[in-house]
Every structure is written in C-alpha cells, then in structure tokens.
Design a protein around this motif. Structure first.
Motif, PDB file in Angstrom:
ATOM      1  N   ASP A  32       0.825  -1.203   0.000  1.00 30.45           N
ATOM      2  CA  ASP A  32       0.000   0.000   0.000  1.00 30.45           C
ATOM      3  C   ASP A  32       0.858   1.252   0.000  1.00 30.45           C
ATOM      4  OD1 ASP A  32      -2.299  -1.526   0.061  1.00 30.45           O
ATOM      5  OD2 ASP A  32      -2.398  -1.523   2.240  1.00 30.45           O
ATOM      6  N   ILE A  33       2.057   1.148   0.577  1.00 27.80           N
ATOM      7  CA  ILE A  33       2.980   2.278   0.636  1.00 27.80           C
ATOM      8  C   ILE A  33       4.216   1.896  -0.160  1.00 27.80           C
ATOM      9  CG2 ILE A  33       4.398   3.708   2.133  1.00 27.80           C
ATOM     10  CD1 ILE A  33       2.375   3.194   4.347  1.00 27.80           C
TER      11      ILE A  33
ATOM     12  N   PRO B 117       8.290   9.122   2.140  1.00 28.27           N
ATOM     13  CA  PRO B 117       9.331   9.855   2.881  1.00 28.27           C
ATOM     14  C   PRO B 117      10.004   9.051   3.988  1.00 28.27           C
ATOM     15  CG  PRO B 117       7.332  11.160   2.721  1.00 28.27           C
ATOM     16  CD  PRO B 117       7.018   9.826   2.156  1.00 28.27           C
ATOM     17  N   ALA B 118       9.335   8.053   4.531  1.00 27.03           N
ATOM     18  CA  ALA B 118       9.941   7.248   5.597  1.00 27.03           C
ATOM     19  C   ALA B 118      11.164   6.497   5.082  1.00 27.03           C
ATOM     20  CB  ALA B 118       8.918   6.265   6.160  1.00 27.03           C
TER      21      ALA B 118
ATOM     22  N   SER C  34      11.804  15.502   3.359  1.00 28.09           N
ATOM     23  CA  SER C  34      11.703  16.503   4.420  1.00 28.09           C
ATOM     24  C   SER C  34      10.252  16.621   4.867  1.00 28.09           C
ATOM     25  CB  SER C  34      12.203  17.854   3.926  1.00 28.09           C
ATOM     26  OG  SER C  34      11.435  18.273   2.824  1.00 28.09           O
ATOM     27  N   GLN C  35      10.060  16.454   6.142  1.00 34.58           N
ATOM     28  CA  GLN C  35       8.754  16.628   6.745  1.00 34.58           C
ATOM     29  C   GLN C  35       8.899  17.611   7.887  1.00 34.58           C
ATOM     30  OE1 GLN C  35       7.592  12.697   7.955  1.00 34.58           O
ATOM     31  NE2 GLN C  35       6.379  12.433   6.107  1.00 34.58           N
ATOM     32  N   HIS C  36       7.938  18.478   8.023  1.00 32.54           N
ATOM     33  CA  HIS C  36       7.958  19.445   9.103  1.00 32.54           C
ATOM     34  C   HIS C  36       7.017  18.973  10.195  1.00 32.54           C
ATOM     35  CE1 HIS C  36      10.272  22.146   6.643  1.00 32.54           C
ATOM     36  NE2 HIS C  36       9.368  22.049   5.673  1.00 32.54           N
TER      37      HIS C  36
END
Length: 76
Positions: free
Chosen positions: A38-39, A45-46, A51-53
């Motif tokens: 599914d991912i 991003p994992a 970049s995650q804020h």
C-alpha cells in the motif's frame, strides 16, 4: 531447540504500487502468495528521507515541552 517452532520460509511475489514486481523469501502467507504494498518504499518519505515538518498546534509536543523543559538528565 524445539522442532517446528519457526515459521515456514518460502518464495512470494511482491507487487509495488507502481506495478513493478519482484520475488523474495518471506514468512508471509504460503508459497507463491502475492503481497501488494500500500505504501511504496521508492517514494514514501519514511524510506527516502524526505523533508517533513513537525507541525504542532498546541498539542502533544507543546504539552511535552512545557512539562519536561526543566529536566537536565544529568547535565551539570
């Protein structure tokens, strides 16, 4: 060691979200089963380090910081 304590290790087909397929050994299902992801690890991003804020609107992070801001954890 006890006999028959380990799960069966066999070949399965993995299908990515973009349609690409590969075979690998796994304990999932039974011989010849298909695992649909599914991912997608090539774009999520994992796995890609995207970049995650961290957004916090007065929630858990704010509560944690206000509760534990005075702790030094052994620093002098």
């Amino acid at each position: 060691m006890k006999a028959d304590t380990h799960p069966k290790y066999h070949m399965i087909k993995v299908v990515m979200t973009d349609g690409t397929e590969f075979t690998t050994r796994s304990t999932y299902g039974k011989e010849g089963d298909q695992l649909n992801l599914d991912i997608d690890p090539t774009t999520h991003p994992a796995w890609t380090g995207g970049s995650q804020h961290l957004l916090d609107r007065g929630g858990r992070l704010s509560k944690f910081n206000s509760r534990f801001s005075g702790m030094t954890f052994g620093k002098k």
